[in-house]
Design a protein around this motif. Structure first.
Motif, PDB file in Angstrom:
ATOM      1  N   MET A 116       0.829  -1.207   0.000  1.00 45.12           N
ATOM      2  CA  MET A 116       0.000   0.000   0.000  1.00 45.12           C
ATOM      3  C   MET A 116       0.862   1.254   0.000  1.00 45.12           C
ATOM      4  O   MET A 116       0.584   2.216  -0.724  1.00 45.12           O
ATOM      5  CB  MET A 116      -0.929   0.003   1.231  1.00 45.12           C
ATOM      6  CG  MET A 116      -2.075  -0.991   1.156  1.00 45.12           C
ATOM      7  SD  MET A 116      -2.956  -1.164   2.745  1.00 45.12           S
ATOM      8  CE  MET A 116      -3.468   0.509   3.057  1.00 45.12           C
ATOM      9  N   GLU A 117       1.907   1.247   0.798  1.00 49.14           N
ATOM     10  CA  GLU A 117       2.806   2.403   0.879  1.00 49.14           C
ATOM     11  C   GLU A 117       3.493   2.638  -0.460  1.00 49.14           C
ATOM     12  O   GLU A 117       3.633   3.777  -0.912  1.00 49.14           O
ATOM     13  CB  GLU A 117       3.831   2.181   1.993  1.00 49.14           C
ATOM     14  CG  GLU A 117       4.859   3.290   2.155  1.00 49.14           C
ATOM     15  CD  GLU A 117       4.292   4.609   2.664  1.00 49.14           C
ATOM     16  OE1 GLU A 117       5.032   5.617   2.622  1.00 49.14           O
ATOM     17  OE2 GLU A 117       3.118   4.646   3.098  1.00 49.14           O
ATOM     18  N   MET A 118       3.915   1.560  -1.123  1.00 47.60           N
ATOM     19  CA  MET A 118       4.565   1.689  -2.425  1.00 47.60           C
ATOM     20  C   MET A 118       3.596   2.262  -3.463  1.00 47.60           C
ATOM     21  O   MET A 118       3.962   3.126  -4.269  1.00 47.60           O
ATOM     22  CB  MET A 118       5.088   0.331  -2.911  1.00 47.60           C
ATOM     23  CG  MET A 118       6.204  -0.281  -2.085  1.00 47.60           C
ATOM     24  SD  MET A 118       7.669   0.776  -1.921  1.00 47.60           S
ATOM     25  CE  MET A 118       7.412   1.434  -0.274  1.00 47.60           C
ATOM     26  N   LEU A 119       2.359   1.780  -3.454  1.00 45.74           N
ATOM     27  CA  LEU A 119       1.364   2.237  -4.425  1.00 45.74           C
ATOM     28  C   LEU A 119       1.037   3.721  -4.246  1.00 45.74           C
ATOM     29  O   LEU A 119       0.647   4.396  -5.199  1.00 45.74           O
ATOM     30  CB  LEU A 119       0.085   1.402  -4.309  1.00 45.74           C
ATOM     31  CG  LEU A 119       0.188  -0.048  -4.792  1.00 45.74           C
ATOM     32  CD1 LEU A 119      -1.088  -0.818  -4.460  1.00 45.74           C
ATOM     33  CD2 LEU A 119       0.466  -0.099  -6.290  1.00 45.74           C
ATOM     34  N   GLN A 120       1.227   4.219  -3.023  1.00 47.70           N
ATOM     35  CA  GLN A 120       0.969   5.637  -2.749  1.00 47.70           C
ATOM     36  C   GLN A 120       2.199   6.502  -3.012  1.00 47.70           C
ATOM     37  O   GLN A 120       2.195   7.706  -2.743  1.00 47.70           O
ATOM     38  CB  GLN A 120       0.510   5.807  -1.298  1.00 47.70           C
ATOM     39  CG  GLN A 120      -0.848   5.187  -1.014  1.00 47.70           C
ATOM     40  CD  GLN A 120      -1.173   5.113   0.465  1.00 47.70           C
ATOM     41  OE1 GLN A 120      -0.472   5.683   1.297  1.00 47.70           O
ATOM     42  NE2 GLN A 120      -2.229   4.394   0.808  1.00 47.70           N
ATOM     43  N   GLY A 121       3.260   5.901  -3.547  1.00 44.84           N
ATOM     44  CA  GLY A 121       4.472   6.654  -3.844  1.00 44.84           C
ATOM     45  C   GLY A 121       5.464   6.704  -2.705  1.00 44.84           C
ATOM     46  O   GLY A 121       6.422   7.486  -2.740  1.00 44.84           O
ATOM     47  N   ALA A 122       5.248   5.883  -1.681  1.00 45.10           N
ATOM     48  CA  ALA A 122       6.153   5.807  -0.520  1.00 45.10           C
ATOM     49  C   ALA A 122       6.469   7.173   0.083  1.00 45.10           C
ATOM     50  O   ALA A 122       7.630   7.502   0.332  1.00 45.10           O
ATOM     51  CB  ALA A 122       7.445   5.097  -0.907  1.00 45.10           C
ATOM     52  N   PRO A 123       5.435   8.011   0.366  1.00 42.01           N
ATOM     53  CA  PRO A 123       5.711   9.359   0.879  1.00 42.01           C
ATOM     54  C   PRO A 123       6.435   9.383   2.218  1.00 42.01           C
ATOM     55  O   PRO A 123       7.199  10.305   2.486  1.00 42.01           O
ATOM     56  CB  PRO A 123       4.303   9.966   1.004  1.00 42.01           C
ATOM     57  CG  PRO A 123       3.386   8.793   1.126  1.00 42.01           C
ATOM     58  CD  PRO A 123       3.997   7.736   0.267  1.00 42.01           C
ATOM     59  N   LEU A 124       6.208   8.359   3.046  1.00 39.12           N
ATOM     60  CA  LEU A 124       6.837   8.347   4.366  1.00 39.12           C
ATOM     61  C   LEU A 124       8.007   7.375   4.454  1.00 39.12           C
ATOM     62  O   LEU A 124       8.630   7.260   5.501  1.00 39.12           O
ATOM     63  CB  LEU A 124       5.796   8.000   5.437  1.00 39.12           C
ATOM     64  CG  LEU A 124       4.652   9.010   5.597  1.00 39.12           C
ATOM     65  CD1 LEU A 124       3.636   8.515   6.612  1.00 39.12           C
ATOM     66  CD2 LEU A 124       5.199  10.368   6.034  1.00 39.12           C
ATOM     67  N   LEU A 125       8.297   6.691   3.360  1.00 42.53           N
ATOM     68  CA  LEU A 125       9.345   5.679   3.412  1.00 42.53           C
ATOM     69  C   LEU A 125      10.435   5.900   2.370  1.00 42.53           C
ATOM     70  O   LEU A 125      11.405   5.151   2.318  1.00 42.53           O
ATOM     71  CB  LEU A 125       8.717   4.291   3.215  1.00 42.53           C
ATOM     72  CG  LEU A 125       9.496   3.071   3.707  1.00 42.53           C
ATOM     73  CD1 LEU A 125       9.792   3.189   5.203  1.00 42.53           C
ATOM     74  CD2 LEU A 125       8.742   1.799   3.418  1.00 42.53           C
ATOM     75  N   MET A 126      10.309   6.932   1.550  1.00 42.68           N
ATOM     76  CA  MET A 126      11.260   7.135   0.464  1.00 42.68           C
ATOM     77  C   MET A 126      12.687   7.295   0.974  1.00 42.68           C
ATOM     78  O   MET A 126      13.641   6.773   0.388  1.00 42.68           O
ATOM     79  CB  MET A 126      10.864   8.357  -0.367  1.00 42.68           C
ATOM     80  CG  MET A 126      11.744   8.570  -1.591  1.00 42.68           C
ATOM     81  SD  MET A 126      11.800   7.120  -2.689  1.00 42.68           S
ATOM     82  CE  MET A 126      10.176   7.221  -3.432  1.00 42.68           C
ATOM     83  N   GLY A 127      12.850   8.013   2.080  1.00 39.42           N
ATOM     84  CA  GLY A 127      14.191   8.192   2.638  1.00 39.42           C
ATOM     85  C   GLY A 127      14.816   6.869   3.041  1.00 39.42           C
ATOM     86  O   GLY A 127      16.011   6.632   2.802  1.00 39.42           O
ATOM     87  N   GLU A 128      14.011   5.980   3.640  1.00 40.03           N
ATOM     88  CA  GLU A 128      14.511   4.671   4.049  1.00 40.03           C
ATOM     89  C   GLU A 128      14.860   3.831   2.825  1.00 40.03           C
ATOM     90  O   GLU A 128      15.859   3.103   2.817  1.00 40.03           O
ATOM     91  CB  GLU A 128      13.451   3.943   4.893  1.00 40.03           C
ATOM     92  CG  GLU A 128      13.055   4.648   6.163  1.00 40.03           C
ATOM     93  CD  GLU A 128      14.194   4.723   7.160  1.00 40.03           C
ATOM     94  OE1 GLU A 128      15.019   3.788   7.199  1.00 40.03           O
ATOM     95  OE2 GLU A 128      14.275   5.719   7.900  1.00 40.03           O
ATOM     96  N   LEU A 129      14.037   3.930   1.771  1.00 40.94           N
ATOM     97  CA  LEU A 129      14.293   3.156   0.560  1.00 40.94           C
ATOM     98  C   LEU A 129      15.608   3.579  -0.080  1.00 40.94           C
ATOM     99  O   LEU A 129      16.408   2.755  -0.513  1.00 40.94           O
ATOM    100  CB  LEU A 129      13.142   3.332  -0.435  1.00 40.94           C
ATOM    101  CG  LEU A 129      11.794   2.735  -0.023  1.00 40.94           C
ATOM    102  CD1 LEU A 129      10.729   3.092  -1.043  1.00 40.94           C
ATOM    103  CD2 LEU A 129      11.887   1.228   0.127  1.00 40.94           C
ATOM    104  N   SER A 130      15.820   4.888  -0.128  1.00 41.32           N
ATOM    105  CA  SER A 130      17.057   5.397  -0.726  1.00 41.32           C
ATOM    106  C   SER A 130      18.263   5.103   0.159  1.00 41.32           C
ATOM    107  O   SER A 130      19.357   4.808  -0.335  1.00 41.32           O
ATOM    108  CB  SER A 130      16.947   6.913  -0.947  1.00 41.32           C
ATOM    109  OG  SER A 130      15.863   7.210  -1.809  1.00 41.32           O
ATOM    110  N   GLY A 131      18.048   5.177   1.473  1.00 43.95           N
ATOM    111  CA  GLY A 131      19.162   5.012   2.396  1.00 43.95           C
ATOM    112  C   GLY A 131      19.542   3.580   2.675  1.00 43.95           C
ATOM    113  O   GLY A 131      20.716   3.261   2.853  1.00 43.95           O
ATOM    114  N   ASP A 132      18.555   2.668   2.729  1.00 45.99           N
ATOM    115  CA  ASP A 132      18.821   1.279   3.087  1.00 45.99           C
ATOM    116  C   ASP A 132      18.709   0.321   1.908  1.00 45.99           C
ATOM    117  O   ASP A 132      19.576  -0.518   1.698  1.00 45.99           O
ATOM    118  CB  ASP A 132      17.854   0.816   4.187  1.00 45.99           C
ATOM    119  CG  ASP A 132      18.162   1.429   5.535  1.00 45.99           C
ATOM    120  OD1 ASP A 132      19.274   1.952   5.706  1.00 45.99           O
ATOM    121  OD2 ASP A 132      17.290   1.384   6.418  1.00 45.99           O
ATOM    122  N   VAL A 133      17.628   0.441   1.148  1.00 43.18           N
ATOM    123  CA  VAL A 133      17.343  -0.544   0.111  1.00 43.18           C
ATOM    124  C   VAL A 133      18.307  -0.426  -1.062  1.00 43.18           C
ATOM    125  O   VAL A 133      18.878  -1.424  -1.513  1.00 43.18           O
ATOM    126  CB  VAL A 133      15.886  -0.416  -0.379  1.00 43.18           C
ATOM    127  CG1 VAL A 133      15.608  -1.419  -1.496  1.00 43.18           C
ATOM    128  CG2 VAL A 133      14.917  -0.638   0.775  1.00 43.18           C
TER     129      VAL A 133
END
Length: 211
Positions: A116-133
């Protein structure tokens, strides 16, 4: 001195248990209703605490939501972190598929909320995706690329292999209702879980064997 430590230890355990209960309740409510539909009142009731007590641990609904997402991300990344370069390539990839399928089996609510978060554009998780993933995927992709260069795997793009494994394994959590409607089973059925793992391994590995 020993007597003084025991209560502190018990309080620490109680705090950790209450925090975990709130996180689990948050995951349950957010995965059903989304961040906007879930309420702190319902989350607190589900966790068996007061709203005031919940806010002591997490000062806002967004803070709780982000904490839940970070916990999900840690679970979601664990199989990739465990991806081993010291195994034979097909064995390592087969094991990664099995571990990812186990995450879909054991944490279906977490997988659905992450989706669900990904489908919404990851507004609250983008930093974690860029930093960790991103760096982790780059690290593991480099291992796969090395195997390809050595002729141990077919000429594939490592990123697309990883994306395919994510999409296939997470389907069984995110679309579990559809899977059950078609097959009459879920990953909670041990025989179906094993059959699913073996089939996904067979199909993906057949496509990446060296030609």
């Amino acid at each position: 001195m020993t007597q003084g430590k025991k209560p502190a230890g018990k309080r620490s355990q109680a705090v950790a248990a209450k925090r975990d209960a709130i996180l689990q309740a948050g995951l349950s409510q957010f995965s059903k209703y989304g961040v906007h539909g879930a309420t702190l009142e319902n989350i607190a009731e589900c966790a068996g605490v007061s709203k005031t007590n919940l806010l002591y641990y997490f000062p806002s609904k967004d803070a709780l939501y982000i904490a839940v997402l970070k916990q999900i991300l840690a679970i979601w990344l664990a199989p990739l972190r465990a991806f081993r370069s010291d195994l034979e390539p097909l064995t390592a990839i087969g094991e990664y598929i099995r571990l990812k399928m186990a995450v879909s089996r054991d944490y279906p609510e977490a997988s659905r909320l992450f989706c669900m978060e990904m489908l919404q554009g990851a507004p609250l998780l983008m930093g974690e995706l860029s930093g960790d993933v991103k760096p982790l995927v780059e690290e593991k992709s480099a291992i796969v690329a090395g195997w390809v260069a050595q002729g141990k795997l077919a000429k594939i793009d490592p990123n697309h292999l990883i994306f395919m494994i994510w999409a296939t394994t997470q389907h069984y959590a995110d679309f579990s209702v559809q899977v059950e409607a078609v097959t009459g089973a879920t990953l909670q059925d041990d025989a179906f879980f094993q059959q699913t793992v073996e089939n996904v391994q067979r199909m993906i590995i057949a496509g990446i064997r060296p030609r």
